[in-house]
Design a protein around this motif. Structure first.
Motif, PDB file in Angstrom:
ATOM      1  N   UNK A   1     -12.192   6.831   4.994  1.00 33.10           N
ATOM      2  CA  UNK A   1     -11.912   8.318   4.731  1.00 33.10           C
ATOM      3  C   UNK A   1     -10.829   8.457   2.588  1.00 33.10           C
ATOM      4  N   UNK A   2      -9.273   6.924   3.202  1.00 34.55           N
ATOM      5  CA  UNK A   2      -9.171   6.680   2.208  1.00 34.55           C
ATOM      6  C   UNK A   2      -9.050   6.239   1.687  1.00 34.55           C
ATOM      7  N   UNK A   3     -10.524   5.164   1.664  1.00 36.87           N
ATOM      8  CA  UNK A   3     -11.467   4.057   0.708  1.00 36.87           C
ATOM      9  C   UNK A   3     -12.269   5.353  -0.212  1.00 36.87           C
ATOM     10  N   UNK A   4     -12.749   6.101  -0.072  1.00 37.15           N
ATOM     11  CA  UNK A   4     -13.170   7.368  -0.686  1.00 37.15           C
ATOM     12  C   UNK A   4     -11.765   8.278  -1.720  1.00 37.15           C
ATOM     13  N   UNK A   5     -10.729   8.616  -1.715  1.00 41.87           N
ATOM     14  CA  UNK A   5     -10.031   9.119  -2.232  1.00 41.87           C
ATOM     15  C   UNK A   5     -10.009   8.108  -3.565  1.00 41.87           C
ATOM     16  N   UNK A   6      -8.900   6.696  -3.204  1.00 40.10           N
ATOM     17  CA  UNK A   6      -8.376   5.944  -3.451  1.00 40.10           C
ATOM     18  C   UNK A   6      -9.733   5.264  -4.781  1.00 40.10           C
ATOM     19  N   UNK A   7     -11.053   5.345  -3.947  1.00 42.67           N
ATOM     20  CA  UNK A   7     -12.006   4.741  -4.999  1.00 42.67           C
ATOM     21  C   UNK A   7     -12.145   2.891  -4.774  1.00 42.67           C
ATOM     22  N   UNK A   8     -11.587   2.691  -3.705  1.00 40.31           N
ATOM     23  CA  UNK A   8     -11.398   1.241  -3.548  1.00 40.31           C
ATOM     24  C   UNK A   8     -11.982   1.557  -2.007  1.00 40.31           C
ATOM     25  N   UNK A   9     -12.807  -0.464  -2.165  1.00 40.32           N
ATOM     26  CA  UNK A   9     -13.241  -0.618  -0.769  1.00 40.32           C
ATOM     27  C   UNK A   9     -12.484  -1.213  -0.237  1.00 40.32           C
ATOM     28  N   UNK A  10     -11.477  -0.474   0.606  1.00 40.64           N
ATOM     29  CA  UNK A  10     -10.786  -0.976   1.713  1.00 40.64           C
ATOM     30  C   UNK A  10     -11.257  -1.887   2.743  1.00 40.64           C
ATOM     31  N   UNK A  11     -10.329  -3.442   3.302  1.00 45.94           N
ATOM     32  CA  UNK A  11     -10.508  -4.017   4.326  1.00 45.94           C
ATOM     33  C   UNK A  11     -10.444  -3.824   5.566  1.00 45.94           C
ATOM     34  N   UNK A  12     -11.496  -4.346   6.922  1.00 46.91           N
ATOM     35  CA  UNK A  12     -11.119  -3.736   8.126  1.00 46.91           C
ATOM     36  C   UNK A  12      -9.150  -3.766   8.783  1.00 46.91           C
ATOM     37  N   UNK A  13      -8.850  -4.924   8.190  1.00 45.65           N
ATOM     38  CA  UNK A  13      -7.317  -5.997   8.586  1.00 45.65           C
ATOM     39  C   UNK A  13      -6.398  -4.070   7.754  1.00 45.65           C
ATOM     40  N   UNK A  14      -5.251  -3.687   9.564  1.00 46.41           N
ATOM     41  CA  UNK A  14      -5.018  -2.784   9.520  1.00 46.41           C
ATOM     42  C   UNK A  14      -3.570  -3.688   9.988  1.00 46.41           C
ATOM     43  N   UNK A  15      -2.474  -3.448   9.659  1.00 47.53           N
ATOM     44  CA  UNK A  15      -0.994  -3.808   9.513  1.00 47.53           C
ATOM     45  C   UNK A  15       0.172  -3.182  10.437  1.00 47.53           C
ATOM     46  N   UNK A  16      -0.530  -2.493  11.419  1.00 48.97           N
ATOM     47  CA  UNK A  16       0.534  -1.768  12.218  1.00 48.97           C
ATOM     48  C   UNK A  16       1.176  -2.235  12.829  1.00 48.97           C
ATOM     49  N   UNK A  17       3.271  -1.507  13.055  1.00 46.53           N
ATOM     50  CA  UNK A  17       3.817  -1.964  14.510  1.00 46.53           C
ATOM     51  C   UNK A  17       4.520  -0.128  14.240  1.00 46.53           C
ATOM     52  N   UNK A  18       5.127  -0.790  15.023  1.00 50.98           N
ATOM     53  CA  UNK A  18       6.378   1.261  15.478  1.00 50.98           C
ATOM     54  C   UNK A  18       7.990   0.301  15.459  1.00 50.98           C
ATOM     55  N   UNK A  19       8.701   0.959  14.607  1.00 48.45           N
ATOM     56  CA  UNK A  19       9.697   0.919  14.053  1.00 48.45           C
ATOM     57  C   UNK A  19      10.953   2.371  15.116  1.00 48.45           C
ATOM     58  N   UNK A  20      12.105   2.257  15.246  1.00 48.24           N
ATOM     59  CA  UNK A  20      13.042   3.013  15.395  1.00 48.24           C
ATOM     60  C   UNK A  20      14.027   2.072  14.543  1.00 48.24           C
ATOM     61  N   UNK A  21      14.676   3.920  14.008  1.00 45.92           N
ATOM     62  CA  UNK A  21      15.766   3.583  13.298  1.00 45.92           C
ATOM     63  C   UNK A  21      16.936   4.680  14.229  1.00 45.92           C
ATOM     64  N   UNK A  22      17.942   3.118  14.603  1.00 42.56           N
ATOM     65  CA  UNK A  22      19.206   4.049  14.997  1.00 42.56           C
ATOM     66  C   UNK A  22      20.538   3.663  14.648  1.00 42.56           C
ATOM     67  N   UNK A  23      20.930   4.739  13.401  1.00 46.10           N
ATOM     68  CA  UNK A  23      22.052   4.281  12.692  1.00 46.10           C
ATOM     69  C   UNK A  23      21.690   3.477  11.308  1.00 46.10           C
TER      70      UNK A  23
END
Length: 410
Positions: free
Chosen positions: A67-89
């Motif tokens: 869906x994102x690729x269609x919105x941008x008009x760009x073919x996105x790669x299968x690679x996705x970087x993903x992690x979880x972050x905790x911000x405390x102070x």
């Protein structure tokens, strides 16, 4: 529940992103059970999980990438970087997210009820100022295009009892063309002054006088620098002392560096001088006049120079890993002389040294009243001043703390 906006750069906000509340709550529990590592450098300080690409917990589906690729008009790669972050102070200072291959950034917020007074907003920049702040909210997804102008930050989290938990990362695709990087004009360097001055107490003058303070920017640095034309007499005398000929000689005696022609040579230098008498005579000279001539005729030494500022630090002040002096000189000697420091280490404001392209700090210099710090470094050693956090503004109920320093590079 979907907002699209192109100002200050293309971004999208989708509320109630995941339809099942049970699913979202389960996802939050799974993420909170992960192992988090402390991450800290000039830009940020927060806790982050390992890369989640290989884990089996549910996250953003591949159809979303399509869906994102269609919105941008760009073919996105299968690679996705993903992690979880905790911000405390903690805080993530202004940056653009540009790294090879990153095309779309995403953040899914899994936070308790949140207000702007809790901090932790996603601030979007236009040129050098914040034009939009997004308050995190439960099950809200934010997307933005990574580009040369996608400057943003996570403002300092102020809440003592709330965790700003988010799932974030990047979709990859062809990078946008980047314009030439802006080069800051060189700082004016001054030769030493041929006169002796005595050190004067300047703390009260810095606090009480009508000095004109100018905010330094853009977003790679944020502090106040004194206009030299507005310095009161005693502050100006201290300023002139630190760039005087006498002080260059004093630094030479302190450090063994050749910052003055009268500094004593070590045994190795004496042997070199015997082998290259003519060259050394042309470079170093035998009089005060020849000391200012330097090595203009091809010698290996040159007249040492310095540049400096009188700075004021308060809540929100910082610098990032950006040092034009380090890029111009193979070696440099830093001087920091603080004033008015009733300071705690937890307030920030310390000067940190790191090796180029490394996160680990080599040295941390904490602001301490009337304590002179000298640091000798090469161009592969960079420095930044840690973000001065909100704790400096809420001491003893209402006191707002700040400090001043003289900062020179020789």
């Amino acid at each position: 529940d979907l907002q699209l906006d192109c100002h200050p750069f293309p971004h999208c906000i989708i509320k109630n992103f995941l339809r099942s509340q049970t699913f979202v709550e389960s996802l939050q529990r799974e993420l909170l059970e992960l192992n988090f590592n402390e991450k800290s450098n000039d830009l940020y300080k927060f806790k982050q999980s390992d890369d989640l690409k290989k884990r089996k917990e549910p996250h953003i589906a591949a159809v979303f990438r399509s869906w994102l690729g269609d919105v941008l008009g760009v073919e996105l790669e299968p690679t996705v970087d993903i992690s979880c972050a905790k911000y405390e102070y903690t805080v993530l200072l202004c940056h653009d997210d540009e790294l090879e291959g990153r095309r779309v950034a995403f953040i899914l917020y899994l936070v308790p009820p949140w207000q702007s007074s809790d901090g932790g907003t996603l601030d979007l920049y236009s040129t050098d100022r914040i034009v939009k702040s997004l308050v995190p909210s439960w099950n809200t997804l934010v997307l933005f295009e990574v580009s040369p102008v996608s400057f943003h930050q996570v403002s300092e989290v102020l809440s003592r009892d709330k965790c700003r938990l988010s799932l974030s990362g990047w979709f990859h695709g062809p990078s946008l063309e980047r314009p030439p990087r802006f080069k800051e004009p060189s700082i004016v360097k001054h030769p030493h002054l041929p006169r002796d001055e005595k050190f004067r107490e300047v703390r009260e003058a810095l606090r009480q006088s009508r000095i004109e303070w100018m905010k330094r920017g853009p977003a790679n640095k944020c502090y106040e620098s004194a206009s030299l034309d507005s310095l009161p007499e005693c502050v100006n005398e201290c300023w002139e002392l630190l760039r005087s000929e006498a002080f260059f000689l004093l630094l030479s005696n302190f450090t063994g560096l050749h910052l003055h022609y009268l500094c004593p040579a070590d045994e190795e230098d004496e042997e070199t001088e015997k082998k290259h008498d003519n060259e050394e005579e042309e470079v170093a000279g035998t009089s005060a006049e020849s000391s200012t001539a330097g090595a203009s005729n091809g010698g290996k030494l040159s007249t040492p120079v310095c540049c400096g500022e009188v700075r004021r630090w308060s809540h929100g002040s910082y610098t990032l890993l950006h040092d034009a002096e380090a890029a111009q000189a193979e070696y440099a000697l830093d001087l920091i002389l603080p004033f008015g420091c009733t300071w705690e280490t937890e307030f920030g404001g310390s000067t940190c040294y790191v090796a180029n392209e490394e996160d680990e700090e080599l040295l941390t210099v904490y602001p301490e009243e009337n304590s002179l710090a000298l640091v000798y470094r090469d161009k592969e050693t960079l420095k930044f001043v840690k973000h001065v956090n909100h704790r400096s503004s809420h001491v003893d109920g209402s006191t707002c703390r700040e400090f001043y320093d003289f900062s020179f590079v020789y």
